[in-house]
Design an enzyme around this catalytic site. Structure first.
Site, PDB file in Angstrom:
ATOM      1  N   SER A   1      -0.158 -15.883   4.264  1.00 21.76           N
ATOM      2  CA  SER A   1      -0.655 -15.789   2.853  1.00 21.76           C
ATOM      3  C   SER A   1      -0.197 -16.930   1.718  1.00 21.76           C
ATOM      4  O   SER A   1       1.285 -17.431   1.439  1.00 21.76           O
ATOM      5  CB  SER A   1      -0.918 -14.347   3.143  1.00 21.76           C
ATOM      6  OG  SER A   1       0.152 -14.578   1.481  1.00 21.76           O
ATOM      7  N   LYS A   2      -0.911 -16.417   0.607  1.00 18.18           N
ATOM      8  CA  LYS A   2      -1.259 -16.973  -0.873  1.00 18.18           C
ATOM      9  C   LYS A   2       0.814 -16.930  -1.409  1.00 18.18           C
ATOM     10  O   LYS A   2       0.784 -16.818  -2.158  1.00 18.18           O
ATOM     11  CB  LYS A   2      -2.423 -16.806  -1.733  1.00 18.18           C
ATOM     12  CG  LYS A   2      -3.630 -17.565  -0.960  1.00 18.18           C
ATOM     13  CD  LYS A   2      -4.701 -17.649  -2.245  1.00 18.18           C
ATOM     14  CE  LYS A   2      -5.853 -17.545  -1.655  1.00 18.18           C
ATOM     15  NZ  LYS A   2      -6.982 -16.985  -1.315  1.00 18.18           N
ATOM     16  N   ARG A   3       0.372 -15.216  -0.895  1.00 21.49           N
ATOM     17  CA  ARG A   3       1.408 -14.505  -1.938  1.00 21.49           C
ATOM     18  C   ARG A   3       2.884 -15.507  -1.227  1.00 21.49           C
ATOM     19  O   ARG A   3       4.162 -15.076  -1.564  1.00 21.49           O
ATOM     20  CB  ARG A   3       1.685 -13.142  -0.842  1.00 21.49           C
ATOM     21  CG  ARG A   3       0.993 -12.143  -1.628  1.00 21.49           C
ATOM     22  CD  ARG A   3       1.435 -10.930  -1.124  1.00 21.49           C
ATOM     23  NE  ARG A   3       1.102 -10.661   0.300  1.00 21.49           N
ATOM     24  CZ  ARG A   3       2.368 -10.972   1.217  1.00 21.49           C
ATOM     25  NH1 ARG A   3       2.882 -10.267   0.801  1.00 21.49           N
ATOM     26  NH2 ARG A   3       1.956 -10.871   2.599  1.00 21.49           N
ATOM     27  N   HIS A   4       3.056 -16.021  -0.650  1.00 16.38           N
ATOM     28  CA  HIS A   4       4.164 -16.741   0.471  1.00 16.38           C
ATOM     29  C   HIS A   4       4.316 -18.224  -0.423  1.00 16.38           C
ATOM     30  O   HIS A   4       4.888 -18.990  -0.613  1.00 16.38           O
ATOM     31  CB  HIS A   4       3.962 -17.072   1.440  1.00 16.38           C
ATOM     32  CG  HIS A   4       4.030 -15.870   2.438  1.00 16.38           C
ATOM     33  ND1 HIS A   4       3.568 -15.259   3.348  1.00 16.38           N
ATOM     34  CD2 HIS A   4       5.497 -15.769   2.914  1.00 16.38           C
ATOM     35  CE1 HIS A   4       4.251 -14.466   3.420  1.00 16.38           C
ATOM     36  NE2 HIS A   4       5.046 -14.404   3.431  1.00 16.38           N
TER      37      HIS A   4
END
Ligand code: GLU
Ligand code: ZN
Length: 498
Positions: free
Chosen positions: A254-257
């Protein structure tokens, strides 16, 4: 059997790695089997739909450089390929199930369903979801109330007490107790819009889809789909749920990565070849010891038995490595064309946004050979070669001085170097190397000691792209000017040592 598969995105967001992986695997599978790959827009969720996302879809695949055989933009025998243009079909099929007693009208109001949900939450009910309240209404009652203009949804009458089985091509045999499936899900909403399940199953059938390769997160929907195929009296396609794509922490990517949308990768200077190569390896492996594959090679090598069950881990470093490899494979001209916008935006040729003149354009192209091996991204290029376009700052004297030497010796070496620049500018790398070695020997100085001050004078730094190429691009006149500037500064110092 003619192999037909599809990518069926809902245009409710930007194209991202997961979607592109699904599309790519479907494309590769169809190609490897001489089949057809279809694009179908699943735009039934009108609240989250946006035209910009459809445009993004087309832009993404144009940039990536692989395409479907049939789809909204190129037509085909089983169109339209946009679900919002097929609503009549879904209504007809839902209706047909109602007529056979396999689906039914549900007249429950949203208020009743809300109350039901609250009650279930409060009592921690074992059974949640719809309570099948309208399941046993007579079809005649349903028809009469509809005729009187009452609003209703159509729900699937899931056969209870049975088990649904299917074989996933990758995951093997799967069985699911029907009673554990969401109770009697809605097929057609009260506004006559289909739900995902209805539209998806009807379309896969009508479009002759033989294989459904889709993300594993859809697996829980598949038993329901299998039941629908059975109730419709249709064979279901082969299902193959693709391994999840995870970040390095084992959580769904996800965007967190980091970046996940293709737009972001594109903006950061990734090449489509690198993304395709890397994405093709997310959950599949082809040949031992081979990392680099062209799209054509992937097309001929892909098969479902090369998929792995284990989740794929998305490794940004590995992707960067691929990008560097593909940058290296570009000709100078091709790489220059790709990198030029980054140069323009970085103000390499004057003010920010200034296009290069002919001389700058030629220097820019020639410079590609110097940095190809040293960058992983297009955006790194302007900074690495800016010294060729603007006069570099002259560093402190200590930067010029080779180990164990002093300032006056360094000035002497730079003087020798100055005399070499004109011939060097006319020589190839190998010739230049032989030539400068010979001169170093003749002068009785170390090659490294001769080159260091010259490099600092010409590039402004002790570490730089290759020196001979730099001299060729700068030419003798600009090189002289830089060396003279440096000499003047060095001569202005007292004594300095490294
Ligand atoms: N529209 C669904 C999606 O957004 C399609 C899932 C499927 O392939 O069945 O992924
Ligand atoms: Zn009901």
């Amino acid at each position: 059997m003619k192999i037909r598969d599809r990518y069926a995105p809902s245009p409710t967001g930007l194209q991202h790695i997961g979607g592109v992986r699904t599309a790519l695997f479907n494309y590769l599978f169809a190609q490897s089997q001489g089949g057809a790959f279809i694009l179908r827009l699943e735009d039934t969720d009108r609240t989250r739909f946006d035209d910009a996302f459809v445009q993004n879809l087309y832009d993404t695949f144009t940039w990536l450089g692989f395409h479907w055989d049939e789809g909204p933009d190129r037509g085909g025998p089983v169109g339209p390929y946009i679900q919002s243009e097929r609503f009549g079909l879904y209504q007809k099929h839902a209706q047909a199930l109602v007529e056979k007693g396999l689906a039914y009208y549900c007249f429950c109001s949203p208020a009743r369903l809300d109350a039901l949900r609250e009650e279930q939450a409060k009592t921690h009910a074992k059974e949640t979801g719809y309570d099948r309240h309208c399941r046993n209404r007579s079809p005649a009652e349903g028809a009469a109330r509809i005729a009187a203009g009452e609003a209703a949804v159509i729900r699937l009458k899931i056969p209870l007490g049975e088990t649904t089985r299917f074989t996933d091509q990758l995951l093997g045999d799967i069985e699911w107790k029907n009673d554990a499936i969401t109770p009697d899900p809605v097929l057609l909403k009260s506004d006559r819009f289909p739900t995902y399940h209805l539209a998806n199953v009807v379309d896969d059938h009508l479009m002759g889809i033989s294989h459904v390769l889709r993300a594993q997160e859809w697996l829980p929907s598949t038993p329901l789909h299998v039941i629908m195929y059975q109730l419709f009296g249709w064979d279901h396609p082969v299902f193959c749920h693709l391994p999840m794509v995870m970040g390095q922490d084992g959580k769904k990517l996800s965007k967190r990565h980091g970046s996940t949308s293709i737009d972001e990768f594109r903006g950061q200077g990734y090449l489509p070849e690198a993304l395709i190569n890397y994405v093709a390896l997310l959950g599949a492996s082809y040949e031992e010891g081979k990392d680099l594959y062209t799209l054509e090679e992937l097309c001929s090598r892909f098969s479902l038995d090369k998929l792995s069950k284990a989740p794929a881990v998305f490794d940004y470093k590995k992707l960067a490595w691929y990008n560097g490899q593909y940058i290296r494979m570009k000709t100078d001209e091709a790489l220059a064309a790709l990198a030029l916008p980054y140069g323009v935006n970085a103000g390499l040729f004057g003010e920010l946004g200034t296009a290069p003149d002919a001389g700058q354009r030629a220097a820019f192209t020639a410079a590609m050979a110097l940095i190809k091996e040293r960058v992983s991204f297009l955006h790194e290029i302007p900074d690495k070669i800016s010294y060729l376009f603007a006069e570099p700052l002259i560093p402190a004297a200590a930067e010029f001085i080779p180990k164990k030497l002093d300032l006056s010796q360094t000035i002497g070496l730079l003087g020798i170097g100055r005399d070499l620049v004109e011939p060097l500018a006319a020589l190839s790398d190998t010739q230049a190397e032989a030539f400068i070695k010979e001169r170093a020997e003749k002068e009785g100085v170390k090659l490294g000691d001769l080159m260091m001050p010259l490099r600092v004078a010409l590039t402004g730094a002790r570490v730089s792209p290759p020196l001979f190429g730099t001299i060729r691009i700068l030419g003798a006149a600009r090189s002289f000017a830089r060396i003279d500037r440096a000499l003047a500064v060095l001569q202005g110092y007292g004594s300095v040592t490294a």
